[in-house]
Design an enzyme around this catalytic site. Sequence first.
Site, PDB file in Angstrom:
ATOM      1  N   ALA A  75       0.844  -1.202   0.000  1.00 13.61           N
ATOM      2  CA  ALA A  75       0.000   0.000   0.000  1.00 13.61           C
ATOM      3  C   ALA A  75       0.876   1.247   0.000  1.00 13.61           C
ATOM      4  O   ALA A  75       1.834   1.343   0.765  1.00 13.61           O
ATOM      5  CB  ALA A  75      -0.910   0.009   1.218  1.00 13.61           C
ATOM      6  N   ALA A  76       0.544   2.196  -0.857  1.00 11.82           N
ATOM      7  CA  ALA A  76       1.368   3.407  -0.960  1.00 11.82           C
ATOM      8  C   ALA A  76       0.671   4.449  -1.820  1.00 11.82           C
ATOM      9  O   ALA A  76      -0.271   4.145  -2.550  1.00 11.82           O
ATOM     10  CB  ALA A  76       2.714   3.057  -1.609  1.00 11.82           C
ATOM     11  N   TYR A 142       8.237  10.633  -4.518  1.00  8.56           N
ATOM     12  CA  TYR A 142       7.829   9.218  -4.453  1.00  8.56           C
ATOM     13  C   TYR A 142       9.054   8.337  -4.204  1.00  8.56           C
ATOM     14  O   TYR A 142       9.096   7.547  -3.243  1.00  8.56           O
ATOM     15  CB  TYR A 142       7.127   8.855  -5.764  1.00  8.56           C
ATOM     16  CG  TYR A 142       6.951   7.377  -5.997  1.00  8.56           C
ATOM     17  CD1 TYR A 142       6.184   6.600  -5.126  1.00  8.56           C
ATOM     18  CD2 TYR A 142       7.544   6.753  -7.101  1.00  8.56           C
ATOM     19  CE1 TYR A 142       6.017   5.236  -5.355  1.00  8.56           C
ATOM     20  CE2 TYR A 142       7.370   5.397  -7.333  1.00  8.56           C
ATOM     21  CZ  TYR A 142       6.617   4.643  -6.458  1.00  8.56           C
ATOM     22  OH  TYR A 142       6.454   3.305  -6.689  1.00  8.56           O
ATOM     23  N   LYS A 146      10.153   6.182  -0.732  1.00 11.84           N
ATOM     24  CA  LYS A 146      10.406   4.734  -0.725  1.00 11.84           C
ATOM     25  C   LYS A 146      11.819   4.441  -0.198  1.00 11.84           C
ATOM     26  O   LYS A 146      12.038   3.486   0.529  1.00 11.84           O
ATOM     27  CB  LYS A 146      10.239   4.176  -2.144  1.00 11.84           C
ATOM     28  CG  LYS A 146       8.801   4.170  -2.628  1.00 11.84           C
ATOM     29  CD  LYS A 146       8.026   3.034  -1.992  1.00 11.84           C
ATOM     30  CE  LYS A 146       6.626   2.923  -2.548  1.00 11.84           C
ATOM     31  NZ  LYS A 146       5.928   1.722  -2.100  1.00 11.84           N
TER      32      LYS A 146
HETATM   33  N1  LIG Z   1       2.780  -0.272 -10.607  1.00 10.73           N
HETATM   34  C1  LIG Z   1       4.085  -0.107 -10.782  1.00 10.73           C
HETATM   35  O1  LIG Z   1       4.571  -0.028 -11.922  1.00 10.73           O
HETATM   36  C2  LIG Z   1       5.011  -0.034  -9.598  1.00 10.73           C
HETATM   37  C3  LIG Z   1       6.392   0.115  -9.823  1.00 10.73           C
HETATM   38  C4  LIG Z   1       7.251   0.186  -8.726  1.00 10.73           C
HETATM   39  C5  LIG Z   1       6.751   0.065  -7.452  1.00 10.73           C
HETATM   40  N2  LIG Z   1       5.403  -0.073  -7.253  1.00 10.73           N
HETATM   41  C6  LIG Z   1       4.899  -0.161  -5.876  1.00 10.73           C
HETATM   42  O2  LIG Z   1       4.040  -1.268  -5.777  1.00 10.73           O
HETATM   43  C7  LIG Z   1       3.003  -0.998  -4.848  1.00 10.73           C
HETATM   44  C8  LIG Z   1       1.665  -1.279  -5.479  1.00 10.73           C
HETATM   45  O3  LIG Z   1       1.529  -0.482  -6.626  1.00 10.73           O
HETATM   46  P1  LIG Z   1       0.216  -0.547  -7.509  1.00 10.73           P
HETATM   47  O4  LIG Z   1       0.597  -0.126  -8.865  1.00 10.73           O
HETATM   48  O5  LIG Z   1      -0.464  -1.843  -7.295  1.00 10.73           O
HETATM   49  O6  LIG Z   1      -0.634   0.624  -6.841  1.00 10.73           O
HETATM   50  P2  LIG Z   1      -2.208   0.715  -6.624  1.00 10.73           P
HETATM   51  O7  LIG Z   1      -2.504   2.153  -6.419  1.00 10.73           O
HETATM   52  O8  LIG Z   1      -2.942  -0.033  -7.677  1.00 10.73           O
HETATM   53  O9  LIG Z   1      -2.434  -0.061  -5.251  1.00 10.73           O
HETATM   54  C9  LIG Z   1      -2.132   0.529  -3.999  1.00 10.73           C
HETATM   55  C10 LIG Z   1      -3.188   0.057  -3.033  1.00 10.73           C
HETATM   56  O10 LIG Z   1      -2.858   0.558  -1.750  1.00 10.73           O
HETATM   57  C11 LIG Z   1      -4.032   1.018  -1.130  1.00 10.73           C
HETATM   58  N3  LIG Z   1      -3.633   2.016  -0.138  1.00 10.73           N
HETATM   59  C12 LIG Z   1      -2.933   3.166  -0.333  1.00 10.73           C
HETATM   60  N4  LIG Z   1      -2.750   3.792   0.829  1.00 10.73           N
HETATM   61  C13 LIG Z   1      -3.341   3.028   1.785  1.00 10.73           C
HETATM   62  C14 LIG Z   1      -3.478   3.163   3.190  1.00 10.73           C
HETATM   63  N5  LIG Z   1      -2.967   4.203   3.858  1.00 10.73           N
HETATM   64  N6  LIG Z   1      -4.123   2.180   3.853  1.00 10.73           N
HETATM   65  C15 LIG Z   1      -4.636   1.106   3.199  1.00 10.73           C
HETATM   66  N7  LIG Z   1      -4.548   0.940   1.881  1.00 10.73           N
HETATM   67  C16 LIG Z   1      -3.901   1.897   1.171  1.00 10.73           C
HETATM   68  C17 LIG Z   1      -4.885   1.581  -2.255  1.00 10.73           C
HETATM   69  O11 LIG Z   1      -6.257   1.634  -1.945  1.00 10.73           O
HETATM   70  C18 LIG Z   1      -4.587   0.578  -3.365  1.00 10.73           C
HETATM   71  O12 LIG Z   1      -5.512  -0.485  -3.338  1.00 10.73           O
HETATM   72  C19 LIG Z   1       3.197   0.439  -4.403  1.00 10.73           C
HETATM   73  O13 LIG Z   1       3.899   0.432  -3.190  1.00 10.73           O
HETATM   74  C20 LIG Z   1       4.051   1.038  -5.491  1.00 10.73           C
HETATM   75  O14 LIG Z   1       4.841   2.083  -5.012  1.00 10.73           O
HETATM   76  C21 LIG Z   1       4.529  -0.130  -8.302  1.00 10.73           C
END
Ligand SMILES: NC(=O)c1ccc[n+]([C@@H]2O[C@H](COP(=O)([O-])OP(=O)(O)OC[C@H]3O[C@@H](n4cnc5c(N)ncnc54)[C@H](O)[C@@H]3O)[C@@H](O)[C@H]2O)c1
Length: 327
Positions: A75-76, A142, A146
């Site tokens: 979550a982020a 961001y 991290k």
């Molecule tokens: N998608 C990418 O390309 C990518 C690349 C590098 C890193 N990441 C990391 O992977 C993780 C997931 O990314 P994603 O693309 O699935 O994002 P996303 O936005 O689809 O999912 C994030 C989820 O976290 C939940 N969330 C956020 N803050 C919250 C809180 N305070 N309490 C409870 N739930 C909370 C949101 O509701 C959401 O369901 C993140 O940490 C992101 O930084 C993603």
Amino acid sequence: MHLLVTGGAGYVGSVVAEFAVAAGHEVTVIDNLQGGKRAAVPEGCCFVAADFGDAQTLDRIFFSSGRVDAVIHLAAEAAIATSVTDPAKYFVNNVSKGLTLLEAMMRHGVRRMVFSSTAATYGEPRTVPIAEDHPLQPINAYGESKLMFERCLTWFHRAYGLRAICLRYFNAAGATARHGEDRPEETHLIPLALAAATGKRTPLPIYGTDYPTPDGTCVRDYVHVSDIARAHLAALDHIDEIGFDCFNVGSESGYSVMEVIRATETVIKRRVPHVLSRRRPGDPAVLVATASKLGRVLKWRPRQSSLEAIVESAWVWRKRFPDGYAS
Ligand SMILES: NC(=O)c1ccc[n+]([C@@H]2O[C@H](COP(=O)([O-])OP(=O)(O)OC[C@H]3O[C@@H](n4cnc5c(N)ncnc54)[C@H](O)[C@@H]3O)[C@@H](O)[C@H]2O)c1
């Protein structure tokens, strides 16, 4: 293992939870649904609709659900452009609330975490492909948030014996049959390209055509979300012996924005309407990983991360869920 997955209603989290359930783990998902959807939480998971920064809820989960063996923390806040203009919520969600989670884990003797980190921790690369020992100089809040949390994890490892593995994903992309990308405010290239091609949104803006890359658009390393999910399971298998470490998760292939658009057009046999636009702040020109450490230590290899397989799977999911998840 009993796993607590934060962000398991989001894109990557839902696929990680899907793979964890399939591997026989017991999974509890916590997600406040600020970006995720209830319908994305895989069957077989216990779901808690709450903020992972709420200490009382965490205490309840750690007390009542029996022993939690490890936390997979996804979550982020994760949109690069807004992190530059509105950094506050990135530090609150990605660092401050993360510390609340770590403190709750320590209170309850939960000493394993797999953390979703990012290629954005490196900043503008000095050498490509990027290895884990590349300097860490983020150019957006961001990536900075991290990196700060990675550093918190090293201190919790040294002081309290936390076992932590940081997975620095490059660009997660693609879908499984059941789970794909469906965010309220989409910022990712492939779902935006599919939405533009199907008339669900206006033409796709291409941010920056004057980068020092072969066609002037940004080059990224796209890695299939299923391959990312497998990296989490491999990390859990080795976390006790590793203690603390960081690994890139990437396909080791770089594609420019224009190349992704062309590949999408080939796979879906439709045009992707797009407009050329100015650079966005915070975007490095090229981000391509070397993932050899992940291969060497965790025996991970990408299996589905060809650009064609990524786009094809995202397209199959989009056709199955043309309006995204129901709720
Ligand atoms: N998608 C990418 O390309 C990518 C690349 C590098 C890193 N990441 C990391 O992977 C993780 C997931 O990314 P994603 O693309 O699935 O994002 P996303 O936005 O689809 O999912 C994030 C989820 O976290 C939940 N969330 C956020 N803050 C919250 C809180 N305070 N309490 C409870 N739930 C909370 C949101 O509701 C959401 O369901 C993140 O940490 C992101 O930084 C993603």
